[in-house]
Design a protein around this motif. Sequence first.
Motif, mmCIF file in Angstrom:
data_model
loop_
_atom_site.group_PDB
_atom_site.id
_atom_site.type_symbol
_atom_site.label_atom_id
_atom_site.label_comp_id
_atom_site.label_asym_id
_atom_site.label_seq_id
_atom_site.Cartn_x
_atom_site.Cartn_y
_atom_site.Cartn_z
ATOM 1 N N LEU A 143 0.849 -1.187 0.000
ATOM 2 C CA LEU A 143 0.000 0.000 0.000
ATOM 3 C C LEU A 143 0.884 1.237 0.000
ATOM 4 O O LEU A 143 2.063 1.182 0.349
ATOM 5 C CB LEU A 143 -0.894 -0.004 1.239
ATOM 6 N N SER A 144 0.299 2.383 -0.363
ATOM 7 C CA SER A 144 1.049 3.628 -0.345
ATOM 8 C C SER A 144 1.304 4.042 1.106
ATOM 9 O O SER A 144 0.572 3.636 2.024
ATOM 10 C CB SER A 144 0.279 4.728 -1.071
ATOM 11 N N PRO A 145 2.340 4.848 1.363
ATOM 12 C CA PRO A 145 2.618 5.314 2.733
ATOM 13 C C PRO A 145 1.407 6.001 3.360
ATOM 14 O O PRO A 145 1.153 5.837 4.559
ATOM 15 C CB PRO A 145 3.782 6.286 2.538
ATOM 16 N N ARG A 146 0.649 6.762 2.568
ATOM 17 C CA ARG A 146 -0.519 7.448 3.125
ATOM 18 C C ARG A 146 -1.591 6.453 3.543
ATOM 19 O O ARG A 146 -2.245 6.623 4.576
ATOM 20 C CB ARG A 146 -1.076 8.451 2.107
ATOM 21 N N GLN A 147 -1.773 5.411 2.746
ATOM 22 C CA GLN A 147 -2.762 4.398 3.102
ATOM 23 C C GLN A 147 -2.337 3.630 4.354
ATOM 24 O O GLN A 147 -3.168 3.301 5.206
ATOM 25 C CB GLN A 147 -2.980 3.448 1.917
ATOM 26 N N GLU A 148 -1.048 3.362 4.493
ATOM 27 C CA GLU A 148 -0.538 2.721 5.706
ATOM 28 C C GLU A 148 -0.785 3.611 6.922
ATOM 29 O O GLU A 148 -1.144 3.130 8.005
ATOM 30 C CB GLU A 148 0.965 2.443 5.566
ATOM 31 N N ALA A 153 -11.471 4.333 -0.630
ATOM 32 C CA ALA A 153 -12.086 3.344 -1.528
ATOM 33 C C ALA A 153 -11.231 2.084 -1.618
ATOM 34 O O ALA A 153 -11.733 0.961 -1.531
ATOM 35 C CB ALA A 153 -12.299 3.949 -2.908
ATOM 36 N N VAL A 154 -9.918 2.275 -1.782
ATOM 37 C CA VAL A 154 -9.016 1.119 -1.885
ATOM 38 C C VAL A 154 -9.020 0.318 -0.592
ATOM 39 O O VAL A 154 -9.126 -0.913 -0.599
ATOM 40 C CB VAL A 154 -7.575 1.582 -2.217
ATOM 41 N N LEU A 155 -8.949 1.000 0.559
ATOM 42 C CA LEU A 155 -8.840 0.317 1.850
ATOM 43 C C LEU A 155 -10.122 -0.401 2.255
ATOM 44 O O LEU A 155 -10.076 -1.458 2.877
ATOM 45 C CB LEU A 155 -8.424 1.311 2.929
ATOM 46 N N ALA A 165 -2.678 0.757 -11.070
ATOM 47 C CA ALA A 165 -3.509 1.800 -11.667
ATOM 48 C C ALA A 165 -4.291 2.542 -10.599
ATOM 49 O O ALA A 165 -4.399 3.772 -10.631
ATOM 50 C CB ALA A 165 -4.461 1.190 -12.699
ATOM 51 N N ALA A 166 -4.844 1.795 -9.633
ATOM 52 C CA ALA A 166 -5.595 2.429 -8.546
ATOM 53 C C ALA A 166 -4.696 3.357 -7.745
ATOM 54 O O ALA A 166 -5.108 4.449 -7.341
ATOM 55 C CB ALA A 166 -6.194 1.359 -7.640
ATOM 56 N N ARG A 167 -3.469 2.927 -7.524
ATOM 57 C CA ARG A 167 -2.529 3.756 -6.762
ATOM 58 C C ARG A 167 -2.194 5.044 -7.522
ATOM 59 O O ARG A 167 -2.121 6.125 -6.931
ATOM 60 C CB ARG A 167 -1.262 2.959 -6.465
ATOM 61 N N LEU A 168 -2.003 4.948 -8.837
ATOM 62 C CA LEU A 168 -1.724 6.142 -9.642
ATOM 63 C C LEU A 168 -2.892 7.119 -9.590
ATOM 64 O O LEU A 168 -2.699 8.330 -9.437
ATOM 65 C CB LEU A 168 -1.436 5.739 -11.098
#
Length: 204
Positions: free
Chosen positions: A3-8, A41-43, A162-165
Motif C-alpha cells: 500500500l502507499s505510505p498514506r494508506q498505511e 475506496a481502496v482500503l 492503476a488504482a494507486r496512480l
Amino acid sequence: MKLSPRQEEIISIVKENEPITGDEIASKLGLTKSTLRSDFAVLTMTGILDARQKVGYIYSGLTEKSLLYEAFSEYLVKDIMVQAITVTPDTTVQNAITHLFMYDAGSIYIIDEEDHKLAGIVSRKDLLRSAIGQLMDTPLTIIMTRMPNIIVAQPDQTVLDAARLISEHQIDSLPIVTADYEILGKVSKTHIVNLLVELSQSEE
C-alpha cells in the motif's frame, strides 16, 4: 505489492482511534476528506477497513495480504480497460463536447495525426470551462494537457498499480499506452470500483 505510505498511515490512525470518521482522519493528516476519497475506496473495498454509516471507519483485522487484496493484485490493466475516445488536435471544443456526451466519457484523448501517439487530454472540466468562456471554436490543442504531463499506465501493470496512480495523482482515469505512447484504451475509477465490487461479492 504494498500500500502507499498514506494508506498505511490511515490504517494506523484507524487502529489507534477506531471508530473514527473520514473527517477526523483527514484532520489528523492535515488534508481534506475529498483528497483521501480514493485511499478510503481502496482500503474499504480490499477489506482492510470497514466503513460503518454514522459510526466511521474500523479496522477489519485483515492485512493487505487478504484474499480480496491478493485477487485484486492479480488483475492486469488490460483485463479491465475499455476503448478510449480519441480525436485529433484540430478538433474544436464544440465537437469534443459532442463526442463526450455521445460516448458518455469523462475524458477525451488527443492523438497525433501522423503517428497516432498520445499527445494530450481534455476532461469534462476543461471543456466546461472552455464552453463558459465561449471558446467553442477553439481547437483542443490550445486547451489540452500535454505530454509529458499526463499520468499513463501500461497494459501489463496490475489494476492495483492503476488504482494507486489514480489515488496519488487525484485523477479520474488513466490512458493505457504502449511503451511508445500509442494509446490502447483507458481505465477509470469506475472500472476499478466495479472490479472491487465483483471481487468482494465473489469472496462472500
